[in-house]
Design a protein around this motif. Sequence first.
Motif, PDB file in Angstrom:
ATOM      1  N   GLN A  60      -0.082  16.432  -6.413  1.00 50.01           N
ATOM      2  CA  GLN A  60      -0.797  15.357  -5.941  1.00 50.01           C
ATOM      3  C   GLN A  60      -0.236  15.655  -4.320  1.00 50.01           C
ATOM      4  O   GLN A  60       1.029  15.771  -4.065  1.00 50.01           O
ATOM      5  CB  GLN A  60      -0.570  14.085  -5.992  1.00 50.01           C
ATOM      6  N   GLU A  61      -1.127  15.649  -3.227  1.00 46.52           N
ATOM      7  CA  GLU A  61      -0.641  15.748  -1.874  1.00 46.52           C
ATOM      8  C   GLU A  61      -0.353  14.438  -1.460  1.00 46.52           C
ATOM      9  O   GLU A  61      -0.274  13.368  -2.006  1.00 46.52           O
ATOM     10  CB  GLU A  61      -1.749  16.420  -0.938  1.00 46.52           C
ATOM     11  N   VAL A  62       0.184  14.161  -0.100  1.00 46.27           N
ATOM     12  CA  VAL A  62       0.645  12.947   0.381  1.00 46.27           C
ATOM     13  C   VAL A  62      -0.609  12.098   0.470  1.00 46.27           C
ATOM     14  O   VAL A  62      -0.689  11.009   0.077  1.00 46.27           O
ATOM     15  CB  VAL A  62       1.066  13.151   1.897  1.00 46.27           C
ATOM     16  N   THR A  63      -1.932  12.583   0.494  1.00 48.20           N
ATOM     17  CA  THR A  63      -3.158  11.530   0.514  1.00 48.20           C
ATOM     18  C   THR A  63      -3.440  11.732  -0.849  1.00 48.20           C
ATOM     19  O   THR A  63      -3.613  12.612  -1.498  1.00 48.20           O
ATOM     20  CB  THR A  63      -4.483  12.466   1.366  1.00 48.20           C
ATOM     21  N   ASP A  87      14.150  10.368  -7.024  1.00 49.70           N
ATOM     22  CA  ASP A  87      13.439   9.645  -5.993  1.00 49.70           C
ATOM     23  C   ASP A  87      14.278   8.242  -5.856  1.00 49.70           C
ATOM     24  O   ASP A  87      14.696   7.981  -4.724  1.00 49.70           O
ATOM     25  CB  ASP A  87      11.949   9.450  -6.406  1.00 49.70           C
ATOM     26  N   PRO A  95      10.971  12.188  -2.657  1.00 49.43           N
ATOM     27  CA  PRO A  95       9.848  11.683  -3.466  1.00 49.43           C
ATOM     28  C   PRO A  95       9.661  12.550  -4.737  1.00 49.43           C
ATOM     29  O   PRO A  95       9.558  13.792  -4.595  1.00 49.43           O
ATOM     30  CB  PRO A  95       9.003  11.696  -2.489  1.00 49.43           C
TER      31      PRO A  95
END
Length: 121
Positions: A60-63, A87, A95
């Motif tokens: 998953q990307e930041v968005t 994390d 993260p």
Amino acid sequence: FGEHSQWHVKRYRPDASPAQARTADGKQVLLQLHSDPSLISLVILDRPGINPGSLGLECQEVTPGHFTEVDRHGHGVVTVLVGSLLDRVTGGRFPAARHRVALTSHGVDQLQSGPGRVAAT
């Protein structure tokens, strides 16, 4: 590390996933979005050599809702994912990698014609 490490071997079979497990763009989800409960995960797919694509491993990307497929797989490739424990102990400096396994219909055909997707983490 010997006494404190774990190995998980996973085999993903498209015929075993629920029919309703589909993304908005039609991919079949074999493993829902999650982060691993570890410091790190090393993902090695059981295929000879170095091959394009990841047979469905997407990060998953930041968005939220946007995913990027890992670009290579095979015995010559190790994908390193940051786990939720790392994390937490770093206060979010590293993260956790939220990821899933989702395949297009072409990817499903590839798995069904071969030994399946086998990953060791």
